[in-house]
Design a protein around this motif. Structure first.
Motif, PDB file in Angstrom:
ATOM      1  N   MET A  48       0.825  -1.163   0.000  1.00 21.93           N
ATOM      2  CA  MET A  48       0.000   0.000   0.000  1.00 21.93           C
ATOM      3  C   MET A  48       0.883   1.245   0.000  1.00 21.93           C
ATOM      4  SD  MET A  48      -3.022   0.388   2.477  1.00 21.93           S
ATOM      5  CE  MET A  48      -3.864   1.747   2.689  1.00 21.93           C
ATOM      6  N   LEU A  49       0.550   2.162  -0.832  1.00 21.66           N
ATOM      7  CA  LEU A  49       1.354   3.364  -1.001  1.00 21.66           C
ATOM      8  C   LEU A  49       0.880   4.430  -0.018  1.00 21.66           C
ATOM      9  CD1 LEU A  49       3.598   4.528  -2.713  1.00 21.66           C
ATOM     10  CD2 LEU A  49       1.841   5.418  -4.215  1.00 21.66           C
ATOM     11  N   ARG A  50       1.814   4.928   0.775  1.00 18.01           N
ATOM     12  CA  ARG A  50       1.448   5.957   1.764  1.00 18.01           C
ATOM     13  C   ARG A  50       1.634   7.332   1.148  1.00 18.01           C
ATOM     14  NH1 ARG A  50       3.715   5.025   7.535  1.00 18.01           N
ATOM     15  NH2 ARG A  50       1.736   5.873   8.114  1.00 18.01           N
ATOM     16  N   VAL A  51       0.694   8.155   1.369  1.00 19.29           N
ATOM     17  CA  VAL A  51       0.769   9.534   0.889  1.00 19.29           C
ATOM     18  C   VAL A  51       1.316  10.385   2.032  1.00 19.29           C
ATOM     19  CG1 VAL A  51      -0.562  11.491   0.044  1.00 19.29           C
ATOM     20  CG2 VAL A  51      -1.188   9.158  -0.616  1.00 19.29           C
ATOM     21  N   PRO A  52       2.377  11.137   1.764  1.00 15.86           N
ATOM     22  CA  PRO A  52       2.915  11.968   2.844  1.00 15.86           C
ATOM     23  C   PRO A  52       1.926  13.070   3.230  1.00 15.86           C
ATOM     24  CG  PRO A  52       4.080  12.426   0.803  1.00 15.86           C
ATOM     25  CD  PRO A  52       3.108  11.313   0.529  1.00 15.86           C
ATOM     26  N   PRO A  53       1.973  13.479   4.483  1.00 13.74           N
ATOM     27  CA  PRO A  53       1.063  14.558   4.901  1.00 13.74           C
ATOM     28  C   PRO A  53       1.444  15.868   4.195  1.00 13.74           C
ATOM     29  CG  PRO A  53       2.609  14.046   6.649  1.00 13.74           C
ATOM     30  CD  PRO A  53       2.840  13.042   5.550  1.00 13.74           C
ATOM     31  N   PRO A  54       0.514  16.787   4.099  1.00 12.25           N
ATOM     32  CA  PRO A  54       0.847  18.057   3.443  1.00 12.25           C
ATOM     33  C   PRO A  54       1.869  18.836   4.267  1.00 12.25           C
ATOM     34  CG  PRO A  54      -1.371  18.117   4.344  1.00 12.25           C
ATOM     35  CD  PRO A  54      -0.850  16.728   4.548  1.00 12.25           C
ATOM     36  N   ARG A  55       2.786  19.450   3.585  1.00 16.39           N
ATOM     37  CA  ARG A  55       3.827  20.229   4.260  1.00 16.39           C
ATOM     38  C   ARG A  55       3.267  21.573   4.721  1.00 16.39           C
ATOM     39  NH1 ARG A  55       9.185  18.445   3.573  1.00 16.39           N
ATOM     40  NH2 ARG A  55       9.242  16.652   2.205  1.00 16.39           N
ATOM     41  N   PRO A  56       3.780  22.051   5.846  1.00 17.83           N
ATOM     42  CA  PRO A  56       3.302  23.370   6.293  1.00 17.83           C
ATOM     43  C   PRO A  56       3.820  24.462   5.356  1.00 17.83           C
ATOM     44  CG  PRO A  56       4.999  22.550   7.762  1.00 17.83           C
ATOM     45  CD  PRO A  56       4.713  21.462   6.767  1.00 17.83           C
ATOM     46  N   PRO A  57       3.070  25.545   5.229  1.00 21.22           N
ATOM     47  CA  PRO A  57       3.540  26.622   4.350  1.00 21.22           C
ATOM     48  C   PRO A  57       4.765  27.319   4.956  1.00 21.22           C
ATOM     49  CG  PRO A  57       1.553  27.296   5.486  1.00 21.22           C
ATOM     50  CD  PRO A  57       1.794  25.856   5.829  1.00 21.22           C
ATOM     51  N   VAL A  58       5.647  27.807   4.092  1.00 23.03           N
ATOM     52  CA  VAL A  58       6.840  28.512   4.561  1.00 23.03           C
ATOM     53  C   VAL A  58       6.599  30.017   4.661  1.00 23.03           C
ATOM     54  CG1 VAL A  58       8.489  26.792   3.790  1.00 23.03           C
ATOM     55  CG2 VAL A  58       7.755  28.581   2.223  1.00 23.03           C
ATOM     56  N   VAL A  59       5.474  30.472   4.180  1.00 25.24           N
ATOM     57  CA  VAL A  59       5.128  31.890   4.245  1.00 25.24           C
ATOM     58  C   VAL A  59       3.805  32.009   4.983  1.00 25.24           C
ATOM     59  CG1 VAL A  59       4.585  33.934   2.925  1.00 25.24           C
ATOM     60  CG2 VAL A  59       6.315  32.370   2.096  1.00 25.24           C
ATOM     61  N   HIS A  60       3.773  32.868   5.948  1.00 27.96           N
ATOM     62  CA  HIS A  60       2.552  33.093   6.703  1.00 27.96           C
ATOM     63  C   HIS A  60       2.089  34.522   6.438  1.00 27.96           C
ATOM     64  CE1 HIS A  60      -0.187  33.349  10.124  1.00 27.96           C
ATOM     65  NE2 HIS A  60      -0.217  32.026  10.056  1.00 27.96           N
ATOM     66  N   PRO A  61       0.809  34.742   6.220  1.00 28.35           N
ATOM     67  CA  PRO A  61       0.354  36.103   5.886  1.00 28.35           C
ATOM     68  C   PRO A  61       0.536  37.108   7.011  1.00 28.35           C
ATOM     69  CG  PRO A  61      -1.522  34.609   6.146  1.00 28.35           C
ATOM     70  CD  PRO A  61      -0.278  33.771   6.221  1.00 28.35           C
TER      71      PRO A  61
END
Length: 189
Positions: A1-14
């Motif tokens: 089963m192929l694991r999908v990595p979690p979404p990365r946090p953004p490097v820019v915050h408003p």
């Protein structure tokens, strides 16, 4: 089963934090700074000039003291002339040193510094009036009064420039801020 990595946090915050910036002071502050520097230089020149003409001024100051009360020994008049001269000379040097310190504090946006600068101006006016009666006598001493008057005028102009609205706003702000970086974290490298 192929694991999908979690979404990365953004490097820019408003809502990035502001950054302290170095912005040039307004024109009124630059004018005040220039006038303070010219005034300090003139005060230094007056102190040097007064020290150079000391030997010719001491007998003339002694004559002014002699006119107030006669019948004292000559050493008393000479001592009084020395005391008057050195008090006047020391006051000029102290005012110049205070103005240097206050100019640095003014450019560092210290609070209530203009009141101290006003106090040095009032001391200068007292020195101007004092010099008219006791120190600015004789041929060489007559130059002192106009020089002191010009010094007072320059310092008054510097005080006026330092209380103009742009200068007051600049001082009240304390720090110049700009918005934080909006690109990726490593864009400044």
């Amino acid at each position: 089963m192929l694991r999908v990595p979690p979404p990365r946090p953004p490097v820019v915050h408003p809502s990035t934090a502001p950054v302290i910036a170095t912005m040039p002071p307004p024109f009124a502050v630059r004018c005040a700074q220039l006038l303070w520097v010219v005034g300090i230089a003139l005060g230094g020149f007056i102190a040097v000039y007064l020290f150079v003409i000391r030997e010719t001024q001491l007998p003339l100051i002694a004559d002014v003291v002699r006119a107030v009360t006669e019948g004292r020994p000559e050493e008393t008049y000479e001592s009084a002339a020395d005391i008057i001269f050195w008090i006047f000379f020391t006051a000029i040097v102290l005012v110049v040193l205070m103005q240097i310190t206050l100019l640095v504090s003014f450019m560092g946006r210290r609070r209530r510094i203009r009141w101290w600068q006003l106090a040095t101006f009032l001391i200068m006016v007292c020195l101007l009036l004092f010099s008219r009666e006791l120190v600015a006598v004789g041929e060489r001493g007559s130059v002192l009064f106009p020089l002191l008057a010009i010094w007072c005028g320059i310092v008054l102009l510097a005080l006026i420039c330092s209380v103009l609205p742009p200068a007051m706003t600049w001082s009240a702000r304390q720090y110049d801020l700009r918005p934080g970086p909006t690109g990726p974290l490593h864009s400044d490298l």
